[in-house]
Design a protein around this motif. Structure first.
Motif, PDB file in Angstrom:
ATOM      1  N   HIS A 194      -2.742  14.009  46.290  1.00  0.00           N
ATOM      2  CA  HIS A 194      -1.917  15.161  46.666  1.00  0.00           C
ATOM      3  C   HIS A 194      -0.663  14.719  47.427  1.00  0.00           C
ATOM      4  N   ALA A 195      -0.835  13.757  48.344  1.00  0.00           N
ATOM      5  CA  ALA A 195       0.313  13.286  49.124  1.00  0.00           C
ATOM      6  C   ALA A 195       1.352  12.639  48.222  1.00  0.00           C
ATOM      7  N   LEU A 196       0.908  11.900  47.223  1.00  0.00           N
ATOM      8  CA  LEU A 196       1.846  11.259  46.299  1.00  0.00           C
ATOM      9  C   LEU A 196       2.580  12.279  45.437  1.00  0.00           C
ATOM     10  N   ARG A 197       2.069  13.493  45.416  1.00  0.00           N
ATOM     11  CA  ARG A 197       2.743  14.574  44.700  1.00  0.00           C
ATOM     12  C   ARG A 197       3.530  15.471  45.669  1.00  0.00           C
ATOM     13  N   GLY A 198       3.644  15.032  46.927  1.00  0.00           N
ATOM     14  CA  GLY A 198       4.517  15.717  47.877  1.00  0.00           C
ATOM     15  C   GLY A 198       3.843  16.524  48.953  1.00  0.00           C
ATOM     16  N   ALA A 199       2.496  16.562  49.001  1.00  0.00           N
ATOM     17  CA  ALA A 199       1.804  17.404  49.977  1.00  0.00           C
ATOM     18  C   ALA A 199       2.093  16.960  51.404  1.00  0.00           C
ATOM     19  N   GLU A 200       2.342  17.929  52.271  1.00  0.00           N
ATOM     20  CA  GLU A 200       2.599  17.683  53.691  1.00  0.00           C
ATOM     21  C   GLU A 200       1.515  18.276  54.588  1.00  0.00           C
ATOM     22  N   ILE A 201       0.852  19.306  54.102  1.00  0.00           N
ATOM     23  CA  ILE A 201      -0.174  20.005  54.877  1.00  0.00           C
ATOM     24  C   ILE A 201      -1.406  20.160  53.990  1.00  0.00           C
ATOM     25  N   PHE A 202      -2.532  19.650  54.481  1.00  0.00           N
ATOM     26  CA  PHE A 202      -3.798  19.805  53.769  1.00  0.00           C
ATOM     27  C   PHE A 202      -4.564  20.969  54.379  1.00  0.00           C
ATOM     28  N   VAL A 203      -4.883  21.966  53.566  1.00  0.00           N
ATOM     29  CA  VAL A 203      -5.770  23.042  54.011  1.00  0.00           C
ATOM     30  C   VAL A 203      -7.180  22.662  53.571  1.00  0.00           C
ATOM     31  N   HIS A 204      -8.093  22.660  54.512  1.00  0.00           N
ATOM     32  CA  HIS A 204      -9.440  22.141  54.262  1.00  0.00           C
ATOM     33  C   HIS A 204     -10.463  23.197  54.653  1.00  0.00           C
ATOM     34  N   SER A 205     -11.083  23.795  53.662  1.00  0.00           N
ATOM     35  CA  SER A 205     -12.159  24.765  53.881  1.00  0.00           C
ATOM     36  C   SER A 205     -13.483  24.022  53.799  1.00  0.00           C
ATOM     37  N   SER A 206     -14.311  24.186  54.832  1.00  0.00           N
ATOM     38  CA  SER A 206     -15.541  23.403  54.903  1.00  0.00           C
ATOM     39  C   SER A 206     -16.689  24.250  55.423  1.00  0.00           C
ATOM     40  N   SER A 207     -17.891  23.778  55.163  1.00  0.00           N
ATOM     41  CA  SER A 207     -19.099  24.325  55.768  1.00  0.00           C
ATOM     42  C   SER A 207     -19.976  23.128  56.065  1.00  0.00           C
ATOM     43  N   GLU A 208     -19.984  22.702  57.307  1.00  0.00           N
ATOM     44  CA  GLU A 208     -20.538  21.399  57.645  1.00  0.00           C
ATOM     45  C   GLU A 208     -21.284  21.454  58.963  1.00  0.00           C
ATOM     46  N   ILE A 209     -22.079  20.442  59.191  1.00  0.00           N
ATOM     47  CA  ILE A 209     -22.787  20.316  60.455  1.00  0.00           C
ATOM     48  C   ILE A 209     -21.782  20.057  61.563  1.00  0.00           C
ATOM     49  N   GLY A 210     -21.831  20.886  62.601  1.00  0.00           N
ATOM     50  CA  GLY A 210     -21.011  20.651  63.775  1.00  0.00           C
ATOM     51  C   GLY A 210     -21.784  19.831  64.792  1.00  0.00           C
ATOM     52  N   SER A 211     -21.054  19.044  65.580  1.00  0.00           N
ATOM     53  CA  SER A 211     -21.732  18.184  66.547  1.00  0.00           C
ATOM     54  C   SER A 211     -20.754  17.747  67.620  1.00  0.00           C
ATOM     55  N   PRO A 212     -21.242  17.513  68.841  1.00  0.00           N
ATOM     56  CA  PRO A 212     -20.371  16.893  69.846  1.00  0.00           C
ATOM     57  C   PRO A 212     -20.128  15.417  69.555  1.00  0.00           C
ATOM     58  N   LEU A 213     -20.912  14.839  68.652  1.00  0.00           N
ATOM     59  CA  LEU A 213     -20.710  13.464  68.219  1.00  0.00           C
ATOM     60  C   LEU A 213     -19.682  13.428  67.100  1.00  0.00           C
ATOM     61  N   MET A 214     -19.124  12.256  66.837  1.00  0.00           N
ATOM     62  CA  MET A 214     -18.154  12.089  65.765  1.00  0.00           C
ATOM     63  C   MET A 214     -18.875  12.057  64.417  1.00  0.00           C
ATOM     64  N   THR A 215     -18.758  13.111  63.642  1.00  0.00           N
ATOM     65  CA  THR A 215     -19.390  13.166  62.333  1.00  0.00           C
ATOM     66  C   THR A 215     -18.508  12.463  61.297  1.00  0.00           C
ATOM     67  N   PRO A 216     -19.060  12.118  60.129  1.00  0.00           N
ATOM     68  CA  PRO A 216     -18.231  11.508  59.083  1.00  0.00           C
ATOM     69  C   PRO A 216     -17.032  12.368  58.691  1.00  0.00           C
ATOM     70  N   LYS A 217     -17.230  13.678  58.587  1.00  0.00           N
ATOM     71  CA  LYS A 217     -16.111  14.543  58.214  1.00  0.00           C
ATOM     72  C   LYS A 217     -15.062  14.611  59.325  1.00  0.00           C
ATOM     73  N   ALA A 218     -15.506  14.644  60.566  1.00  0.00           N
ATOM     74  CA  ALA A 218     -14.551  14.685  61.672  1.00  0.00           C
ATOM     75  C   ALA A 218     -13.693  13.428  61.677  1.00  0.00           C
ATOM     76  N   LEU A 219     -14.322  12.301  61.447  1.00  0.00           N
ATOM     77  CA  LEU A 219     -13.580  11.050  61.371  1.00  0.00           C
ATOM     78  C   LEU A 219     -12.608  11.057  60.197  1.00  0.00           C
ATOM     79  N   ALA A 220     -13.083  11.558  59.052  1.00  0.00           N
ATOM     80  CA  ALA A 220     -12.262  11.565  57.840  1.00  0.00           C
ATOM     81  C   ALA A 220     -11.031  12.456  57.989  1.00  0.00           C
TER      82      ALA A 220
END
Length: 351
Positions: A194-220
């Protein structure tokens, strides 16, 4: 259209509501339309507070993944398509368009969607509805564990939509928008394409485990923002209602990340608008056009990797096309395909 270089974006963290226990499509549609009306009320109140708090109007709002229906579970693919998948010109999109139009903002979200070219299937679709009330971006998820994707019907999908329909970027007055669906934030190639096609803002809709720890998605989310010099506005569900799962299994940590990978705002748990922040397109564009070690887009060498990607087959294309016809799979088809890829990669000594 008049360009807006600085504005507020909000990741609206609200609960998804399952349609699994509803009797039929009429009941599902009635519930979805009622939810959209509620979303409109919550979004309007949230936008008023955001502007009062920070002084900047909200021009972009992101909703969580599958907020209108929850996940399909073990409902068969054709049954779920018939019961809960949206039509691209259906009443649900019209209702979402009225919300965006009445509030004069871009409204991003995610839903399961039917396509008349592929009867019996559905695609998980991330969309953006503009202030005109029209859908200005429609991205279909490419990596999914238990659902059809455009890659499963690749040759036919490309004939109909081309690559612009695979990696769409909406060039709007609030910047160039692209969508990343759910766990696809974990795949660097999706964001980079997407970035190589000009994207500047990624809208990311998710349904994921929340945690006070750093999750894989949070890191990503931080990594995708930093390596593509792009904003990430990520909305998580505030739980999922009317399923057998505990309500808060997917709750919390909606976030806005800036183009350097820094978190600008992050929500706690529950329904909330508190993941909001100002986006500054002028600063982002200046960063992209400035020589230096952190200009990852301009420094990226693409040609050396083409041969490696081209020679390695992971999930094969056209897995749902047989003798030139689209076939409707059972749920276990995707697990069998996944196991076959693992077996082949192991046999070739690649894993």
């Amino acid at each position: 259209m008049t360009a807006v270089s600085q504005y507020a974006a909000v990741a609206l963290q609200i609960a998804a509501r399952s349609v699994e226990r509803l009797a039929d499509r009429a009941a599902a549609s009635q519930q979805m339309l009622a939810m959209i009306e509620q979303i409109g009320v919550k979004l309007r109140s949230s936008s008023v507070f955001v502007q009062q708090y920070g002084g900047t109007p909200v021009k972009l709002a992101v909703l969580p993944e599958y907020v209108l229906t929850s996940y399909p579970g073990r409902i068969s693919i054709p049954d779920f398509a018939a019961k809960a998948a949206l039509d691209i010109d259906g009443p649900e999109y019209q209702a979402l368009g009225k919300v965006a139009q009445s509030q004069q903002l871009f409204l991003a979200g995610n839903a399961y969607e039917r396509d008349t070219h592929f009867p019996g299937l559905y695609f998980q679709t991330s969309f953006v509805v503009g202030p005109s009330g029209d859908v200005v971006l429609r991205y279909r998820r490419l990596n999914s564990m238990f659902a059809p994707t455009p890659h499963d019907v690749w040759s036919k999908y490309l004939d109909i939509y081309g690559m612009d329909g695979v990696f769409p970027v909406a060039r709007t007055e609030i910047g160039n928008l692209a969508a990343i669906a759910s766990e696809e934030i974990l795949y660097p190639e999706i964001a980079r394409a997407h970035a190589l096609r000009g994207a500047e803002i990624f809208v990311h809709s998710s349904s994921e485990i929340g945690s006070p720890l750093m999750t894989p998605k949070a890191l990503a989310k931080r990594a995708r923002a930093m390596e593509n010099i792009a904003y990430v506005v990520s909305a998580n569900t505030a739980g999922i209602e009317d399923t057998t799962l505990p309500l808060a299994s997917a709750d919390g940590n909606s976030v806005v990340v800036d183009y350097k990978g820094a978190v600008l705002a992050e929500a706690n748990t529950g329904e909330t608008f508190t993941a909001f922040a100002d986006l500054n397109l002028d600063a982002l564009r200046h960063q992209r056009r400035k020589p230096g070690m952190t200009n990852f887009l301009a420094r990226q060498r693409l040609e050396p990797f083409a041969a490696v990607y081209g020679a390695t087959v992971g999930q094969p294309a056209n897995g749902l096309i047989e003798n030139g016809q689209v076939k409707v799979p059972d749920r276990n088809h995707f697990l069998r395909a996944h196991e076959a890829v693992i077996e082949r990669l192991a046999k070739d000594g690649l894993i």
